[in-house]
Structure formats: C-alpha cells, structure tokens
Design a protein around this motif. Structure first.
Motif, PDB file in Angstrom:
ATOM      1  N   GLU A   1     -33.647  -5.888 -37.811  1.00  0.00           N
ATOM      2  CA  GLU A   1     -33.998  -5.910 -36.395  1.00  0.00           C
ATOM      3  C   GLU A   1     -33.196  -4.841 -35.643  1.00  0.00           C
ATOM      4  O   GLU A   1     -32.144  -4.411 -36.097  1.00  0.00           O
ATOM      5  CB  GLU A   1     -33.653  -7.284 -35.788  1.00  0.00           C
TER       6      GLU A   1
ATOM      7  N   TYR B   1     -32.001  -5.599 -32.769  1.00  0.00           N
ATOM      8  CA  TYR B   1     -31.102  -6.416 -31.964  1.00  0.00           C
ATOM      9  C   TYR B   1     -29.922  -6.916 -32.800  1.00  0.00           C
ATOM     10  O   TYR B   1     -30.103  -7.359 -33.940  1.00  0.00           O
ATOM     11  CB  TYR B   1     -31.856  -7.625 -31.410  1.00  0.00           C
TER      12      TYR B   1
ATOM     13  N   PRO C   1     -27.091  -9.739 -33.033  1.00  0.00           N
ATOM     14  CA  PRO C   1     -26.520 -10.975 -32.492  1.00  0.00           C
ATOM     15  C   PRO C   1     -24.995 -10.932 -32.457  1.00  0.00           C
ATOM     16  O   PRO C   1     -24.372 -11.744 -31.779  1.00  0.00           O
ATOM     17  CB  PRO C   1     -27.021 -12.052 -33.462  1.00  0.00           C
ATOM     18  N   TYR C   2     -24.390  -9.994 -33.170  1.00  0.00           N
ATOM     19  CA  TYR C   2     -22.927  -9.869 -33.150  1.00  0.00           C
ATOM     20  C   TYR C   2     -22.460  -9.331 -31.800  1.00  0.00           C
ATOM     21  O   TYR C   2     -21.462  -9.764 -31.264  1.00  0.00           O
ATOM     22  CB  TYR C   2     -22.445  -8.917 -34.257  1.00  0.00           C
TER      23      TYR C   2
ATOM     24  N   ASP D   1     -24.755  -8.784 -29.144  1.00  0.00           N
ATOM     25  CA  ASP D   1     -25.779  -9.066 -28.125  1.00  0.00           C
ATOM     26  C   ASP D   1     -26.252  -7.776 -27.429  1.00  0.00           C
ATOM     27  O   ASP D   1     -26.353  -7.711 -26.208  1.00  0.00           O
ATOM     28  CB  ASP D   1     -25.259 -10.097 -27.099  1.00  0.00           C
TER      29      ASP D   1
ATOM     30  N   ASP E   1     -28.950  -4.120 -28.240  1.00  0.00           N
ATOM     31  CA  ASP E   1     -30.142  -3.729 -28.989  1.00  0.00           C
ATOM     32  C   ASP E   1     -30.183  -2.198 -29.085  1.00  0.00           C
ATOM     33  O   ASP E   1     -29.800  -1.505 -28.141  1.00  0.00           O
ATOM     34  CB  ASP E   1     -31.392  -4.252 -28.247  1.00  0.00           C
TER      35      ASP E   1
ATOM     36  N   GLU F   1     -32.561  -0.510 -28.738  1.00  0.00           N
ATOM     37  CA  GLU F   1     -33.439  -0.036 -27.659  1.00  0.00           C
ATOM     38  C   GLU F   1     -32.659   0.302 -26.390  1.00  0.00           C
ATOM     39  O   GLU F   1     -33.167   1.014 -25.517  1.00  0.00           O
ATOM     40  CB  GLU F   1     -34.481  -1.108 -27.339  1.00  0.00           C
TER      41      GLU F   1
ATOM     42  N   SER G   1     -17.673  -8.818 -42.963  1.00  0.00           N
ATOM     43  CA  SER G   1     -17.113  -9.200 -41.663  1.00  0.00           C
ATOM     44  C   SER G   1     -15.835  -8.425 -41.356  1.00  0.00           C
ATOM     45  O   SER G   1     -15.612  -7.992 -40.227  1.00  0.00           O
ATOM     46  CB  SER G   1     -16.806 -10.704 -41.643  1.00  0.00           C
TER      47      SER G   1
ATOM     48  N   LYS H   1     -27.941  -2.354 -41.825  1.00  0.00           N
ATOM     49  CA  LYS H   1     -27.388  -3.260 -40.819  1.00  0.00           C
ATOM     50  C   LYS H   1     -26.046  -2.728 -40.294  1.00  0.00           C
ATOM     51  O   LYS H   1     -25.766  -2.764 -39.101  1.00  0.00           O
ATOM     52  CB  LYS H   1     -27.200  -4.642 -41.454  1.00  0.00           C
TER      53      LYS H   1
END
Lengths: 283, 283, 283, 283, 283, 283
Positions: free
Chosen positions: B53, B55, B57-58, B60, B62, B64, B234, B272
């Motif tokens: 994606e 986006y 989530p780590y 928040d 994007d 874009e 991580s 990623k």
C-alpha cells in the motif's frame, strides 16, 4: 575419503607435463546483462562430470586412453573485462607454447577472445570454426566493444576476412547479418555445408569455438540466450566428428549457465559433449 | 489498459521537476563473484511495489502526500566497472545540483561509491551513516580496488577519518576490522549506540547507505552474503526513524538479490522499507 | 500398503458422526491477482501433516485424544466466485446444523465469507475475531466487491458495527483504515489488547479467522502478500490459547501458498498450528 | 589457478598431524523418508564456507589462530545403513585414538550414532549434550531400529540412564516423550536450564550433538523436519559458548539439507556456526 | 535512463493509429484448476522480448519494417469470468472496428472466446484455424460451461458446423473427440493435411488461435497441460507460414505459463514465435 | 467433496479382484548417491495423472474399457535395501500368484530386481526386455552389489545368458559394456532391431522394464542420470506397441524423479506413457 582427484573433471587427472590437451575454466559472465550464470559453467561441468562414464559407446574409446589435464578455473577479476581477457590470453598462450592444446570451458562467449588472441599469436594463419545460434558480429553492444555479442567481430579483426566459418546461426541484428555476408562465412540453421568447409580447411590451423546455444532449446535450455530451431545433440556430435580431422590447435565450449538449468540435464549434456570432443580431438 | 505509471515504483509517479526526492536504480553486480543477482534488485522493487500500500500505518502518512519521482534504471555497461561508477556519479550529481535528494536502489553495494562521489563534490563536509552486516573496509579484494568488499574504504578516502559511522556490522576480515578501529566509527551487531551518533551529526550533511543484509537472515534471506545474527525489521525501521531527523542529502538501499528470494518475501520487504524510508526522509 | 487414512490430515481420521470438529479445505484463490497459489494450501496441509507429531508438548495433549473429521477439499468451480461462496456456505451450514464446528482451511481469505454467512445464519449475534496483517476492509478492489481485499467489509455487512475485532493489522489503504476506525475494532501490529477483547466476548458466539500472514515474513514467507513486522509463532500460539476459552462456533485458517514456500517450512508450520488450534478449541 | 585448498572448509587446511580438531563429512540421509537432502550438507558447507570470513567478531579470534584439518567426506554406501555406521565409527575412533577431537558434519542425525559408538569406546563415562527440536527417542520408526528418529534411543543404550541432556526439544510422540522423562534429561523449547547442566558436567567427557533444526524455522528453514518455535541464532551461539568450557571430546552438527535451502541462507548460517563452534571448542 | 518503450513488446512501439496489427495481453487463467500461471504469459512475453532480435533470418524481414502497436495488458477482474470475456470482446471489437487486426496474447485458452465473439460480430462468415494439443470441445468442465476445456465448443456455437479446423490435437475425452467428428475438422498429431485446408479457406475471413501446447513438451515445457508427442518449432513455423496467405482477421497465442518455465526457454521461444507470426501475418 | 478415488491413478480404480493388471508404487531411491528423488516418482504419477485424459487417441481406446487396480505405494524401509527388495518381491509374487500382471512404478531402477525375482519364481523361462540409457551391468558399484547400476547384472544371475534384451543403451563403463557382449543382447542408441527380438520371443514369458531415461533428455529431463542422444516419445510408444504382442507377465517403469522436474512436464509424460502402456499390454 573421497578421491582427491574429484576436484578434476572426470578422466582429466593426468599431469600437465604428460598431457596433450589442457582443459581450464574461464568463469566469467561480466558482459551478460540479461540472464547471467555462465560464470558457474566450468565448475558445474567439473563436479557433474562424475555422473557420466569415461567410456564412449559412440567412439568405443575411453578417457582413460588419452592424456588430458584439468587445470581448474582461472581466477578472474569480475568487473574488469580487459584484465579478464589478458589473464585468459596469457594462460592459453602458455599452454600453446608448451606444445599442447588449450580447451577452455566458459563462461560467456566473450572469453573466446582471450584464447583466440593467444592462438593467433602463435598461428598467424589461424582459421575459426564457430558453432553458435548467434552471429556475435556486432561492432558494439550497449556502448561497449567487448561483449558476448561482439566477440566474433573482435576475432575477425584478428584473423581477417573469410577466416571465420559460422554454423547453426539463427539470430542476429539485420545490420550484423548483412555485414557478415561480406566478411565471414555463415551457414544458417544447420551444418549442411560443413563438409565443404572441412575440405577447404585441411592443413590449416583451426580454432574451434562451440557456443552451446547452437543446440536446440529443447536439448539445451540451460543457457542465457536460448534460441529455438537449433541442432540436435546427434547433429552436433556428428559435426564435431567431422571437424576433428582438421588441425585443431585450440578450442572452447561456452555458455552453459547452471542457474538456468534447474533439472540439471543441460549440465550433464555439456559433460558428455566434453568427453566426446576430447576423444575426437585427441590424436 | 493498465495504468502507464505501472513502470514507476508505486507512489513515485510525480514529475522530476515537482519532486524533492528522485529514486533511481543502479542495476549492477559486476564485482560480485559469489552469488550474483543484485543487478535485478531495482527492477524487482519497481514491479513488486504494487503489492504493498502507499499508506503507512507506522507513520500514518501516505506516499500520495509527498512528491517523489522514479527515474527508472540507469543503463550501465556491465563489465566496465569504472564507467558504471562514472554514470552513477553523473546522474546523482545532476539530482543534487537540482536541489533534490537522490535515492539510489542497488545493485551491489559498490554502486554507493558513485553516489558518494557526487555527494562529496557538493557537500565537502559529508558524513556517512552505514547500516550493514559487513564492514566493507578492505583495501583490495581479489586483486581489485573497486569491489563490494572495498566500497567503504574507497568512501573513506573521500570523506576522511571518523566520518563514517557503521551499525550492525558482524562480519569482516581481522585486518579490516582492526584497521577500522582507527579510521571509522563501528557499532557491532546492533544500533544500540545510534542515539549518540545522531546527536553528534545534527546539522551536518549526511549520506545514508543501507545494505539490506544488515537485517537478520531470517528477515531478509534474499541477498548475496546473508549473515545470521542481524537486526529485526522493527529495529531497522526504528533506526531509520531516528536518522531521519538529520540532514540526509542523499541515500541508497542495496543488495536485494531477487534470484536468491524464491518466496519473494525479501523483495516485498524491500518495497515496504523503501516506502517507510521515503516517508521518514521526506520533509 | 500405506494406511488408507493418509488422505486425511494426520489425526483427523474419525468419522463425521463421532466428530465434534469437521475440517475441510476450500481450494480457491480466484480473486488473487498478484501471487496466486493459496488454492493449493489445504491439500499441502493434508499431505505434509504427516511430517509432524499428533502430540503437542505445548499442551501435553494428543490429537488421538479428540474427535476430528477431515472431510477433504470442496470441489470449487474456479472462475465462478459467486458459486464458490455458495458451495462453502452450504457445506459449513450443514456442519453447523449437525451441531459441529466447521474448521475451514483456505484458500485465499475470501473463502471466509462463505463460512461466515453460514455461521451468521445460525448465530444472529455472531462476533468475529480476525488475525491478519491486512485489514481487508475495502469496499471494492479492482472493481469487484468480492475479493480477498474486501472480505472483512462483506463480513461487516453481515454482523454489523463493532462486531469484528482485528489483531496484527499492519497494512491497508488510508481510506479503509480510516473507515475501520468507525466500524470495527482494530489492534495494530500485535495482540497487546487481546485480553480485554476476550473478556468482553465471553458468552458470545465467535468466528475465528486466521489469515496466516499475520505472522512475520521471517516465520511465514510462504504466502501471497507477506508483510514484515508481524507476530512470532509463540505470540500467535499464545493468542489462540487465550481466544480458545471463548465459544468458538466456527473458524478458518487461510493464505498458505505452497508455490511460494520452496523450503516447505511455512507448510509444516501451518500443519503444526492446525494441531495446536484443534487441541485448544476442542473441548 | 584457484588455491588447491578450496576443497577444504575455509580455515581448516592444516595437516592431520598438526591439528587438534579433525572435521569430516558424513554424507548420509538413507533413513529420511520424507524430505531427503541432508546427504549434501557437508559438501555444501565445504564449498559455501568461502563466503564467510575466518575472523569472528563475536570472539575476536580467527580460524588462522587454531589448527583444524578438514578430512573431506567419508565415502558411504547409500542403502546399507549398518555399514555406513561402521565406517563412521571406525574413522571417528581413529581420530580419537590419535588424541584429537572428531567434528562430524552430517548428513542426517543418525550419523551421530557412529561417532558416539567411537566416543563411548574410548570414554566409558561419556555424557551427551543434545541440541535438537526432536527428542529422537523412539525405539523403532517405520519398523526400523536404525533411524534418524531413534538415534538418541540407540545412544541411550550405549551411555545409560541420565547421561543424555536434551535442549530445545519441541516435538516427539507422546510415548517417546513420556519414556524420556524416566531415562534422559530433557529441557523443552529453550536453553533456560543449561547453566545447571554445565555445572554438573564439569570434568566429564562430553559428546556435543547439534541437530540444526533446534533453530527456529525462520532462522534455519533449510532442514528436513523444520519445527516452528525454536531458538534464535544468538541463543544457540550463547549455548555453545557455555558448553565449550566442558571437556568436549567429540561433536557433530547435522541436518542441513541444501535442496531445501533455495536462498542459500541456511547453508551460510551453518558455515558461520561451524566457525564459531570451532573457535569455542578449540583450546 | 532506459528507453521508455521498454514497456512495449520489442518492435511493437508504433502508435495505435499508424499500426495495422494491435497486440494486447489478456492476463487471465481463472478457470485453470490444475497448474495456473498463464495469467503471467503476456507480461513475460513483453519483458523477455528484449532478449531476441527484431530481425528474422527465416524471412529476412525486420519488425522495424512493419507497424505494430502493443497496447499492454487488459485489466481483467479475476474471479469474474463473464466480465473478463466481455472486456476482451469489447477491446477486440474496437480494434476490428478501426480496421486493424487484433493479436491477443494469453492467458489461458478461454480468452480466445472473447476475441472470437468480437470477430464473429464483424465477420459473419468467420472460420477458425486452431493449433492445439487439446480439442477443447467439452460442453462442460467441472460443472462450468466457460472453461479452457470448453472454449472451442463455445466458439462452435458461434460459427457453426465445419467452420473450425483443428491441427496437432492429441488429447481429449472420448466423448468430445467423437462429438468433434461430426462438427469440426480435426487433424490429429500434426499438420499433414494443412495444405488442403488452406486451399479451401482462400478468401474467407479466418481467426487463427495458437495454443502453444501444440508444441512438443521438449520444445515448450512451460505450459499448464503439456502433452508429449507434439510438433516441433520448425513445423509450427512452417504451418504459420502457410496459413499466413489467408485473410487472417484476428489471432491469438495462449497458454505460456512462466511459473512453469524455470529455465525461461519457453518464454523466449514464445517471443520468437510472436515475431515470426507478426512478420508472416502483416501484409 | 472430491471423489475418494483421487488417491488412485486415474482410471485405475477397479477392485483388486476384478482387475487383470495391478499397478503399485515402489518409492525407493536408497542406492542413488548422486541425484536422489525417484522415491517420489510413483506418488507424483498418482496425483498428476488427473491432468491427462483416460482416452487415447493413439489407440482409440479408453482406460474405462479395461480393468486395472492401483494398489498404492508399498511401505518401504529406507536405509534397508535388502528388506526393500524382499517386500517388493513378496507383493509382486502375490499378484502373479493371483493370475494377474504386476506393473510396478519406481523408484530407482534397482526396484526391478524385486519384481524380477518374483517373476522368475513363477516363470522359469523368463526373458527380460530392457529399455534404458544405461546398461546397468556392473558387478559392483561403490562397493555394493545391490545398486541401480548393477540391477541388470543381478537379473542376469537369475535368468542366465542371452535372456536379457537391452534397447536404447548409450552409457556404461567399458568393462560392463564388454562383459555385456558375451552375456546379454544389447541394441545401442535405438530400437532399430526390436522387430527381430519380438519375433524371437513370441510365446515366451517376458518381463518388460522401462527405465524412463531411455528417452532423450529433451523429452524427459526429470530423471537422475539424464543421457543426451535418446529416443523420442513416439519411438518409445511405437516400441511398446510392438512389444505388447508378446506375453508380458510383469512390467515396470522407473526413474522419474519429480524434484528434478521443475516444469512438471516429465511427470505428465510419465502419466501419459503409463496410460498407453496399460492400454497396449491389457488384453
């Protein structure tokens, strides 16, 4: 413990001194942009050769009857093409100078240039018999003059017009194919006109270069640029037999790419072909 | 028909002019003698990036939201290492000169040398943060001075003593490790001392080079010289986050080798990571 | 001759009638555009299950102590997604109607929709516990409403707001993640808040759906959309143990993709997890 | 030409006479019904060892500092298990008799039986430290008493009750696990109780057998019976370090299966572990 | 930077408007239950086409001499077979309507149905020449009427009796083979009766569909249902040459499955065949 | 649910009692030192057989017309070659004793010895027709008398001089080939002299053993010791057809090695050949 000679190609465990043919590997594929892996060709032949016999039912002869030395792989600096070719030339010349026949296992086809340079230094009148799917006559490839796609052009600069005889060719740019019509002898698709060439080359010093992709892709998929519509194993064997009556002063076999041979069958075929070529060429 | 931008890394389809970061591939692995394949790293990242994606989530955020241009792969002459580095240097310098940040995707680690040369030309006071399993500080490797195993030594010649900060190192010859003690800052095995280094480098121009084999082999098996005992995903993410508060003027990510990644999981991880690094570094 | 039961998952060779849990395969991956192969998941689990033991040292229990029937794989018409889901729903409902627990092995995650439809028909108050790397809450994916990327959105339409509890999520589009904040309970990255959810769901009928990509890619690379940064095997085992005190009325395990598991280790892990889940859930 | 010693494991090229540890391969996997390939383990370690360094940053020591001889692979008659074990016993005993430490590289775990027989002949009071995912305590497996699944039971017959100390065990049949409670010392899942065992074994002759599947499948997928939930590389390294203060009279490392290691990362890990074990054990 | 046209099949980079043949991919394999992968066929042809030349030594012509546009891959909703065929039909009809020849690259053989529907809409008198190992004349397969195994039956419903001419057929159920005797023209195993058919179809609009598994498995192993005993590459080339004198109004080439082509040789062959077909058909 | 008979080879789902031919697997490759995997041959044939049809267009017959029972795989103790052969002999003899024809699927070629022992017990006058690339006439191989390389020598000890008729042979040691000239009938490379042999064996009980490597490596790469220069699929089919007019009392097909068949094409070919042989031999 296993035989120490397991680090030699099967049946090639004579001493350098007593041998008439010296096999060595040229593990280089530095100019192959697309599907590399030929650098592992010679070592794969070495280890997989133990899966075949030393005896040939085709010729009713045995590698035990002849004297061949496997010198192992040259240590080649990947990333430095100029130096790679110098190292090959130097080693091949040493073998020639000792009155022996160098038999180089590639590696990509460009390695032939190093050995041809050595051969032409010793034999001014050198002729080249070239089995391949590709004419390799480009002047440049991706801006480089030293490439697997230019190797026969570079050889032509060394031996001159009408000294290169190509067989099995079925791929090339229009430009290089048309250029070739004026400068080399090209037999497309097969060996149908080999007899006449062999006749014409009697008594001349000959370098034999076998790019294994001359074989049909069904027979030999394990190579970087496979080309459908090639020759069969029997046809290649037969052609080598015919050529072997000439004065082969040096030879090579290139473009086995073990990573592209997941079943291993192409590698075993290369080992078997090596045995047959050795038995044919050795006199 | 599929979106024409499918030939760009996902989310990196802005124009060159409007972008602040320019991603480009350096598909070269010419000095890798052992397990080649890194040359396919950048193109694999490009095509596989569509499986993740835009986006995060780590963070928040994007892709874009930011402006990145994917310039594609440089056309590099395999077999001519000197020229390869020149082409990389030239392109990276053009990006720097246009006031943008070059982000190079390897290729083998040697490609970093080209980009570091460009960065040091613009930023005399350049410092290098180096995440890697290997110290890469040899002076020569197999007789060559330009090699994936010598790349940080060559960089040291450009930036000088105590300007290179290595993290995650867990492999090297005794000689190079000992040499390193006098000339670079090396943090073995992990990032435990990263905070102090970040503090010390505030305000300096920094080149960040990430050799992906800094990751543990369980996390990232798809690389040429995997080294057990590495950092987790991580931990690496966290380290990049910390470093991103510095003035990163150029960066790279190297040594993904798709042929060594049969499950494809290493390639997806690299995609990623690329997304996270872009989002962290972009300001 | 080999035991005829070799066509059953190990230890799942009781009769349908005497069994409390019925395992069946849903070999479908028809909406997976990118890296297919999950269709082979259930049959791989079946044959590879013979490489593990029936005894669990984690729980000191043995599959021989419980009654499970492996019904084999459903025959699903690839290319006809609507019918595939109907067949799954029908078979799962039959099991539920017979007072047993259906345990479906995927297949891609969309197959869960068929089984959830069956469960919600029987249990109006159904809640769903969802272990996954991806939130799967899109309304459409590539123009289709039935997709592995929309499956939890479709389930939400069946069970309503705040009835889905997601754990381990670390990938999604911004839109679906934001939508999820208003409609489902999402615990990102790990199981840290599982205890509270288990407490809250005591006494409710629960459907447990495990998308195996909730595991870290190092632990489980053999899946279509691997996501770094996931949970460990021990963490997943622990989470299943906690959830097993609830009233699990149906469950599934999806997204093992054997073609993406060249070492076979992901498949063996799925078999082991299946054993542990069976022993946990069986009462 | 390449160094002749390339047929030795890196850094193990001393003479037999001057060496204190003798490494040899036992290329046998004849009792592995399920996923063979361990027979190629020792040769893969030999050739891949050249991708690691001789220097250990963990111990700040180098293989160049110690004296180890790599004797190559034993020639073992596949299909004749009894004779295979005799050949191993004979060679291991010769090494022990010469006052040296045999370090065998498998092959499947059954090969340990041959070497344990040799060790127990010399050291009546032999104790065995056993790192493994599987207890291997069955009395029979598929009707055979000589099997990778029975090897520790056969060893127990040689050394007697309470002389075998197992660590990392996480798989076994209920019967063998329960039998083990009365006859061997088993520490499940990890090394947490290793310190006490090391203390208790001070001064005793110890055989150390490392089945590499003790490692977690994420770390070491390239093995025949991978078991999730295992130890990390660091934990194993640490455990070897602790054990190395004991009187290790013989040791082995088994169950690397190169055909199950498509990325090659497990093989490289085995090479690195071998280096660390050699440096730890050598005194 | 690399040429932007690298996202087109080699030599197919003309504009839509100026082109007489429009190539497009139909990446669908949704009804293939057994060995999927054909969905990746068209994209593999696109990227691998750069390993062949634009010049054909067979025809002494070059792709540079003709005008072909590669439109890329259609975006097809996997899992929704009905819609997939509609999208294909629509795009193929647009091409036909613009007075051009659509050349579709599969994908599984069912995609031909979409293009045949388009062709029959424009050419009421359409005839179909069908090269394949399988007759594909079933009425249903696994309960579905739309399947790779029923595609020619569906086409027959469109064109009627004696309008389909099959060559190379060597597999089918007894029922479909017997049905075929009454409704289509089938030449088993080879092209021996092609000349007569070509003669008879002079002046008719012809759709040519080439299922690549018509080739022998030695020549083309990279396909989902390989059938031994097929034709050689030369025989297929020759057959295409003969057919090309007819009025080919649309054509396709299906069933290359890159995941089943580990050596890559089948993919390269498909590229070469594509070049030859384009040069033959273009007038 | 899928048909329960899916665990039988396609079309071989009759009862033992009503069947005239009994197929069974002998999953053993214990003496194969080099490239194991044949142990998986019979199970691969079983599961992949569902990708072919039961109808033969070559013979216009269908497996549904004949009565064959697939008994599954024998359970063989790997590592105990002597016992393996006893189990095979016992089962084959039971079939013969019941007046049926045993058709064994290997496994490596040594398994033939077990079945030949059974056949010779019942038919004192047994003759053997042997299709193979290798003569397999060694007296010992790696010190063992029971080996895939000695199997025909062991058979010769049972049936005596001039009772073994070999076809397709193209590999052997000089010693075994020369020994063979005095003791067996060997037709090198092809089937050219098969007609005469068939004529001579009319009325005699014949055991037919097909080592699949008799096929050319292009046709059948998926085998442990591929030999270039072999026969085509059509030639083998034709040869089986000729032999089938004899009194075949038992037969086998060996040396498919699925791990060496990454495209799967060799396995599918073996299935198809099995169908043709069954239809030919069944009377």
């Amino acid at each position: 413990m296993h035989d120490n000679n397991a680090s030699k190609i099967i049946g090639c465990d004579n001493s350098y001194e007593e041998s008439r043919i010296v096999v060595f590997g040229a593990p280089f594929d530095g100019t192959v942009s697309y599907r590399p892996g030929a650098r592992f060709g010679s070592s794969a032949v070495r280890s997989e050769s133990y899966s075949i016999e030393t005896y040939s039912p085709y010729q009713d002869r045995d590698l035990e009857d002849i004297r061949v030395f496997d010198a192992g792989d040259l240590e080649l600096p990947l990333g430095n093409t100029v130096k790679v070719l110098e190292i090959i030339e130097e080693y091949a010349y040493r073998i020639l100078n000792d009155g022996k026949i160098p038999f180089m296992i590639g590696g990509e086809h460009l390695v032939s240039l190093g050995a041809v340079r050595a051969a032409v230094k010793k034999y001014k009148d050198l002729h080249i018999i070239h089995f391949d799917a590709h004419s390799d006559l480009r002047d440049e490839y991706l801006g480089e003059s030293l490439s697997h796609a230019t190797v026969m052009r570079r050889c032509w600069e060394l031996v001159g017009d009408r000294r290169i005889f190509q067989f099995g060719i079925r791929s090339g740019s229009r430009e290089e194919i048309y250029w070739g019509k004026d400068h080399v002898y090209t037999s497309f698709f097969d060996f149908s006109r080999l007899d006449g060439v062999v006749e014409a080359l009697k008594g001349k010093p000959v370098y034999l270069t076998i790019d294994l992709d001359v074989l049909d892709t069904s027979v030999f998929p394990g190579t970087g640029t496979p080309e459908a519509g090639g020759v069969t194993f029997s046809e290649l064997l037969d052609a080598v037999g015919k050529v072997s009556c000439l004065d082969i002063v040096a030879l090579d076999m290139t473009e086995l790419s073990p990573p592209l041979d997941p079943s291993g069958a192409s590698t075993v075929l290369a080992c078997k072909l090596l045995r047959e070529v050795l038995l044919y060429v050795y006199k």
